[in-house]
Design a protein around this motif. Sequence first.
Motif, PDB file in Angstrom:
ATOM      1  N   HIS A  35      12.284   7.789  16.085  1.00 40.09           N
ATOM      2  CA  HIS A  35      11.746   6.439  15.957  1.00 40.09           C
ATOM      3  C   HIS A  35      12.662   5.468  15.232  1.00 40.09           C
ATOM      4  N   ASN A  36      13.316   5.917  14.158  1.00 39.70           N
ATOM      5  CA  ASN A  36      14.099   4.980  13.347  1.00 39.70           C
ATOM      6  C   ASN A  36      15.483   5.512  12.977  1.00 39.70           C
ATOM      7  N   TYR A 116      10.691  10.711  12.228  1.00 38.86           N
ATOM      8  CA  TYR A 116      11.099   9.592  11.370  1.00 38.86           C
ATOM      9  C   TYR A 116      12.040  10.123  10.298  1.00 38.86           C
TER      10      TYR A 116
END
Length: 270
Positions: A35-36, A116
């Motif tokens: 996600h990041n 994450y």
Amino acid sequence: MPELPEVQTVINHIKDDLMGEKIKSIIPLWTKVLHNFTPNDIYQKLEKKTVVDVIRRAKFIILQFHTGIIAIHLRMTGKLYFHLKNDYPKHCTAYIEFESGKKLIFEDVRKFGRFYLYNNLDHINHRHGPEPLDSSFTVKIFQGMLLRRRRNIKALLLDQSFLAGLGNIYVDESLWKSKIHSNSISNAIPKKRSEALFHNIRNTLEEAIVKKGTTIIDFSVNGESGKYAKMLQVFGRDGLECFKCGTLIIKNKVAGRGTYTCQKCQKVYT
DNA sequence: AGGCGTTCCTGGGGGC
DNA sequence: TGCCCCCAGGAACGCC
């Protein structure tokens, strides 16, 4: 749909095999799963890349490193397990390779699950409520929380920023045990009922962890099924008789979710 | 503040 | 017999 007990069960199952393992690489097979961060980021942010702890916060599986964490959310259909073969299951969206040769597979049919990368738990803590099973979480605290809000009780219990870890199944179970209708408003629930709700949430979650979760739809650990499904009192029982009063359980929609209720046992407080 | 709609996805169920 | 449509569901986000 993994909730707190299912996530805890996954952790209990893989923790020993993860401790002390050093990450070699993390491979996304579907782009959005990370996600990041990118696979390269772990070299800068995780330094030694050795798993020093595996814990649960809310519905996240947290791999703790010396200088950061990888948080994994299973969402609805995510599964996390060690895999010995060289091929990957059909719905594998990512896997982690360790220096030892072990491979941790993330399989996720509906692709809602995410990885994450954070420096610590702050980011997750900021958007999540208390852990229902923590000893610091008390009846008084819970009752105060309910009174400060005027909101549909089911929506509130599903809201992770209010209380962490509950999902659709255990909310319905807890409300039924507490004789509270899901259409009730949080601050209208009598003291005796909210006290019951507090204890029933904790008992339900604890018992479900002992039974290794509920097997519904997609949840299993290495093909091993959770046994809590047999313990369910209302969830999934529409058209069947209530175990307390014999009235037929109905299914409708509350807070946008499929909801199971005994219209006789469960009172609406507004 | 709270409620509601939308988005992300896919397998599977309903309808005909 | 098959095929198309639509929906469930956790969480984030935007809107009223």
